[in-house]
Write a protein that holds these residues in place. Structure first.
Motif, PDB file in Angstrom:
ATOM      1  N   LEU A   1       3.814  -7.548 -10.807  1.00 13.05           N
ATOM      2  CA  LEU A   1       2.600  -6.877 -10.334  1.00 13.05           C
ATOM      3  C   LEU A   1       1.967  -7.660  -9.187  1.00 13.05           C
ATOM      4  O   LEU A   1       1.654  -7.097  -8.126  1.00 13.05           O
ATOM      5  N   THR A   2       1.789  -8.957  -9.376  1.00 14.83           N
ATOM      6  CA  THR A   2       1.136  -9.749  -8.332  1.00 14.83           C
ATOM      7  C   THR A   2       2.049  -9.942  -7.120  1.00 14.83           C
ATOM      8  O   THR A   2       1.583  -9.965  -5.980  1.00 14.83           O
ATOM      9  N   HIS A   3       3.353 -10.036  -7.356  1.00 17.86           N
ATOM     10  CA  HIS A   3       4.285 -10.234  -6.244  1.00 17.86           C
ATOM     11  C   HIS A   3       4.340  -8.999  -5.338  1.00 17.86           C
ATOM     12  O   HIS A   3       4.676  -9.118  -4.148  1.00 17.86           O
ATOM     13  N   ALA A   4       4.013  -7.851  -5.879  1.00 20.40           N
ATOM     14  CA  ALA A   4       3.996  -6.625  -5.073  1.00 20.40           C
ATOM     15  C   ALA A   4       3.020  -6.772  -3.901  1.00 20.40           C
ATOM     16  O   ALA A   4       3.322  -6.343  -2.772  1.00 20.40           O
ATOM     17  N   PHE A   5       1.890  -7.378  -4.133  1.00 15.89           N
ATOM     18  CA  PHE A   5       0.899  -7.522  -3.070  1.00 15.89           C
ATOM     19  C   PHE A   5       1.355  -8.537  -2.026  1.00 15.89           C
ATOM     20  O   PHE A   5       1.100  -8.378  -0.830  1.00 15.89           O
ATOM     21  N   PHE A   6       2.052  -9.576  -2.477  1.00 13.94           N
ATOM     22  CA  PHE A   6       2.669 -10.518  -1.538  1.00 13.94           C
ATOM     23  C   PHE A   6       3.635  -9.772  -0.621  1.00 13.94           C
ATOM     24  O   PHE A   6       3.668  -9.987   0.590  1.00 13.94           O
ATOM     25  N   SER A   7       4.424  -8.876  -1.213  1.00 17.79           N
ATOM     26  CA  SER A   7       5.416  -8.134  -0.437  1.00 17.79           C
ATOM     27  C   SER A   7       4.758  -7.253   0.614  1.00 17.79           C
ATOM     28  O   SER A   7       5.222  -7.193   1.763  1.00 17.79           O
ATOM     29  N   VAL A   8       3.676  -6.562   0.257  1.00 19.15           N
ATOM     30  CA  VAL A   8       2.994  -5.700   1.221  1.00 19.15           C
ATOM     31  C   VAL A   8       2.513  -6.502   2.421  1.00 19.15           C
ATOM     32  O   VAL A   8       2.637  -6.067   3.578  1.00 19.15           O
ATOM     33  N   VAL A   9       1.980  -7.685   2.169  1.00 24.19           N
ATOM     34  CA  VAL A   9       1.454  -8.518   3.256  1.00 24.19           C
ATOM     35  C   VAL A   9       2.574  -8.899   4.239  1.00 24.19           C
ATOM     36  O   VAL A   9       2.325  -9.093   5.439  1.00 24.19           O
ATOM     37  N   GLN A  10       3.810  -8.963   3.739  1.00 24.29           N
ATOM     38  CA  GLN A  10       4.927  -9.301   4.628  1.00 24.29           C
ATOM     39  C   GLN A  10       5.140  -8.239   5.709  1.00 24.29           C
ATOM     40  O   GLN A  10       5.780  -8.501   6.736  1.00 24.29           O
ATOM     41  N   SER A  11       4.604  -7.023   5.473  1.00 27.23           N
ATOM     42  CA  SER A  11       4.698  -5.978   6.496  1.00 27.23           C
ATOM     43  C   SER A  11       4.059  -6.437   7.801  1.00 27.23           C
ATOM     44  O   SER A  11       4.594  -6.210   8.893  1.00 27.23           O
ATOM     45  N   ALA A  12       2.898  -7.067   7.673  1.00 28.64           N
ATOM     46  CA  ALA A  12       2.194  -7.555   8.859  1.00 28.64           C
ATOM     47  C   ALA A  12       2.890  -8.768   9.456  1.00 28.64           C
ATOM     48  O   ALA A  12       3.039  -8.885  10.677  1.00 28.64           O
ATOM     49  N   LYS A  13       3.345  -9.666   8.581  1.00 29.35           N
ATOM     50  CA  LYS A  13       3.900 -10.932   9.067  1.00 29.35           C
ATOM     51  C   LYS A  13       5.285 -10.786   9.670  1.00 29.35           C
ATOM     52  O   LYS A  13       5.620 -11.434  10.655  1.00 29.35           O
ATOM     53  N   LYS A  14       6.121  -9.944   9.054  1.00 31.75           N
ATOM     54  CA  LYS A  14       7.517  -9.836   9.513  1.00 31.75           C
ATOM     55  C   LYS A  14       7.748  -8.699  10.492  1.00 31.75           C
ATOM     56  O   LYS A  14       8.670  -8.743  11.299  1.00 31.75           O
ATOM     57  N   HIS A  15       6.923  -7.659  10.409  1.00 27.47           N
ATOM     58  CA  HIS A  15       7.180  -6.470  11.224  1.00 27.47           C
ATOM     59  C   HIS A  15       6.009  -6.102  12.143  1.00 27.47           C
ATOM     60  O   HIS A  15       6.007  -5.030  12.734  1.00 27.47           O
ATOM     61  N   ASN A  16       5.022  -6.982  12.217  1.00 22.39           N
ATOM     62  CA  ASN A  16       3.887  -6.790  13.132  1.00 22.39           C
ATOM     63  C   ASN A  16       3.148  -5.475  12.912  1.00 22.39           C
ATOM     64  O   ASN A  16       2.671  -4.837  13.857  1.00 22.39           O
ATOM     65  N   ILE A  17       3.063  -5.058  11.657  1.00 25.94           N
ATOM     66  CA  ILE A  17       2.248  -3.884  11.330  1.00 25.94           C
ATOM     67  C   ILE A  17       0.780  -4.280  11.481  1.00 25.94           C
ATOM     68  O   ILE A  17       0.370  -5.330  10.975  1.00 25.94           O
ATOM     69  N   PRO A  18      -0.022  -3.487  12.190  1.00 26.53           N
ATOM     70  CA  PRO A  18      -1.435  -3.844  12.390  1.00 26.53           C
ATOM     71  C   PRO A  18      -2.149  -4.145  11.075  1.00 26.53           C
ATOM     72  O   PRO A  18      -1.935  -3.463  10.066  1.00 26.53           O
ATOM     73  N   THR A  19      -3.001  -5.155  11.100  1.00 25.63           N
ATOM     74  CA  THR A  19      -3.661  -5.627   9.887  1.00 25.63           C
ATOM     75  C   THR A  19      -4.480  -4.536   9.216  1.00 25.63           C
ATOM     76  O   THR A  19      -4.518  -4.457   7.980  1.00 25.63           O
ATOM     77  N   ASP A  20      -5.136  -3.683  10.005  1.00 21.44           N
ATOM     78  CA  ASP A  20      -5.973  -2.658   9.389  1.00 21.44           C
ATOM     79  C   ASP A  20      -5.132  -1.669   8.573  1.00 21.44           C
ATOM     80  O   ASP A  20      -5.571  -1.183   7.527  1.00 21.44           O
ATOM     81  N   ARG A  21      -3.919  -1.409   9.019  1.00 19.71           N
ATOM     82  CA  ARG A  21      -3.040  -0.522   8.246  1.00 19.71           C
ATOM     83  C   ARG A  21      -2.631  -1.194   6.934  1.00 19.71           C
ATOM     84  O   ARG A  21      -2.581  -0.547   5.882  1.00 19.71           O
ATOM     85  N   VAL A  22      -2.317  -2.488   7.009  1.00 19.96           N
ATOM     86  CA  VAL A  22      -1.905  -3.213   5.803  1.00 19.96           C
ATOM     87  C   VAL A  22      -3.059  -3.281   4.802  1.00 19.96           C
ATOM     88  O   VAL A  22      -2.856  -3.136   3.592  1.00 19.96           O
ATOM     89  N   ILE A  23      -4.272  -3.477   5.315  1.00 15.47           N
ATOM     90  CA  ILE A  23      -5.445  -3.487   4.430  1.00 15.47           C
ATOM     91  C   ILE A  23      -5.596  -2.146   3.721  1.00 15.47           C
ATOM     92  O   ILE A  23      -5.864  -2.092   2.510  1.00 15.47           O
ATOM     93  N   ASP A  24      -5.405  -1.061   4.450  1.00 14.70           N
ATOM     94  CA  ASP A  24      -5.487   0.268   3.837  1.00 14.70           C
ATOM     95  C   ASP A  24      -4.407   0.458   2.767  1.00 14.70           C
ATOM     96  O   ASP A  24      -4.658   1.054   1.717  1.00 14.70           O
ATOM     97  N   ILE A  25      -3.209  -0.060   3.039  1.00 19.74           N
ATOM     98  CA  ILE A  25      -2.120   0.047   2.060  1.00 19.74           C
ATOM     99  C   ILE A  25      -2.453  -0.742   0.802  1.00 19.74           C
ATOM    100  O   ILE A  25      -2.266  -0.257  -0.326  1.00 19.74           O
ATOM    101  N   VAL A  26      -2.955  -1.966   0.970  1.00 17.87           N
ATOM    102  CA  VAL A  26      -3.322  -2.795  -0.191  1.00 17.87           C
ATOM    103  C   VAL A  26      -4.431  -2.131  -1.003  1.00 17.87           C
ATOM    104  O   VAL A  26      -4.380  -2.079  -2.235  1.00 17.87           O
ATOM    105  N   GLU A  27      -5.433  -1.598  -0.306  1.00 13.86           N
ATOM    106  CA  GLU A  27      -6.535  -0.926  -1.001  1.00 13.86           C
ATOM    107  C   GLU A  27      -6.013   0.263  -1.804  1.00 13.86           C
ATOM    108  O   GLU A  27      -6.391   0.458  -2.975  1.00 13.86           O
ATOM    109  N   GLU A  28      -5.125   1.036  -1.204  1.00 14.51           N
ATOM    110  CA  GLU A  28      -4.605   2.219  -1.894  1.00 14.51           C
ATOM    111  C   GLU A  28      -3.690   1.837  -3.051  1.00 14.51           C
ATOM    112  O   GLU A  28      -3.695   2.484  -4.101  1.00 14.51           O
ATOM    113  N   LEU A  29      -2.903   0.782  -2.871  1.00 15.12           N
ATOM    114  CA  LEU A  29      -2.043   0.327  -3.959  1.00 15.12           C
ATOM    115  C   LEU A  29      -2.869  -0.144  -5.150  1.00 15.12           C
ATOM    116  O   LEU A  29      -2.534   0.146  -6.302  1.00 15.12           O
ATOM    117  N   THR A  30      -3.963  -0.836  -4.859  1.00 14.72           N
ATOM    118  CA  THR A  30      -4.855  -1.293  -5.930  1.00 14.72           C
ATOM    119  C   THR A  30      -5.418  -0.115  -6.713  1.00 14.72           C
ATOM    120  O   THR A  30      -5.417  -0.105  -7.951  1.00 14.72           O
TER     121      THR A  30
END
Length: 301
Positions: free
Chosen positions: A122-151
């Protein structure tokens, strides 16, 4: 190659991609107690349809985005799904001895380690989502929206709330609306997340995100109703589990309320509504999503 074999090949190829990425998803450099790592990987690599991560990739593709950039979110949703299955199987919940033809996690590693493996995934899932921004340069605001929705969609108002309602419902679901609440939250919410996460990564508009939300709600409910139907009339050898288990457990299902024929018709109606939502939102490459909707409607396992 006909359409059905084409989508089967797509599902097989995407599932293979997900399997390879999952195998490497927990860094080998992390100092993790060996039984915990083994328990996590035992369930994470136990197979399954990989439907939710495939939908993440298909949604990104529908917008002309890169499926590779969507992989971290795809892994995340599979981790959430796997943790929920580990916990569902525990004696305090569904008390199941087998999952996908293998002993359940707690039967192999014990209840305490199974609980911790679920917690860790469960907790590692959120680590994985953050890798979207770090490895693939997905804009931070999109990643924040994804994390919020996943929660939200995996938590108390989403999947966990659906599971709670399912447990409470064992004391007696008396209305179709109560059963639909369980299905929508226990099953549909993670499917909705999967689609919208892929959409966000590929830069979906608000109208396209709304269409993905509707698509996910419809196919998620259709998927669960189809499960209810297959439990009554499916082929046990294809399902890989005993049929009529819901009847034996006196579990209330869609066919219980409206009958088998009406349930099959409902699956078709929901599938058509899902496809219409996508078609109306003008996705650049909607074909895979449309094919997946049909595939799920016609599946026999």
């Amino acid at each position: 190659m006909n359409e059905s074999s084409g989508i089967r090949d797509y599902i097989r190829d995407m599932a293979s991609l997900i399997e390879r990425e999952l195998q490497q998803s927990i860094p080998s450099s992390w100092a993790i107690p060996a039984p915990l790592r083994e328990s996590m990987m035992y369930s994470l690599m136990a197979g399954g349809k990989r439907l939710r991560p495939i939908l993440v990739l298909a949604a990104a593709e529908a917008l002309g985005g890169s499926p590779e950039a969507a992989v971290p979110a795809a892994l995340a949703v599979e981790m959430i799904h796997t943790y929920s299955l580990i916990h569902d199987d525990l004696p305090a919940m569904d008390n199941d001895d087998f999952r996908r033809g293998k002993p359940t996690n707690h039967k192999v590693y014990g209840e305490a380690m199974a609980i911790l493996a679920g917690d860790a995934l469960l907790t590692h899932a959120f680590f994985s989502v953050v890798q979207s921004a770090k490895k693939h340069n997905i804009p931070t605001d999109r990643v924040i929206d994804i994390v919020e929705e996943l929660t939200r969609l995996s938590g108390a108002p989403g999947m966990v709330g659906g599971q709670a309602a399912d447990m409470l419902g064992e004391q007696g679901v008396t209305k179709l609306e109560e059963l639909e609440y369980i299905h929508l939250h226990k099953t549909s919410d993670l499917i909705v997340f999967s689609l919208k996460a892929g959409g966000r990564i590929a830069g979906a508009t608000e109208a396209q995100l709304a269409a993905l939300d509707r698509f996910g709600t419809c196919i998620g409910l259709a998927f669960q109703i189809q499960d209810d139907v297959l439990d009554l009339i499916g082929d046990e050898s294809k399902l890989g589990k005993p049929v009529q288990s819901d009847v034996k457990q006196q579990k209330v299902t869609y066919p219980y309320f409206i009958g088998i024929e009406a349930s099959i018709a409902k699956v078709g109606e929901l599938t058509r509504e899902a496809k219409q939502a996508i078609l109306a939102a003008h996705f650049p490459r909607p074909e895979r999503l449309l094919e997946l909707a049909d595939y799920l409607m016609k599946r026999d396992h």
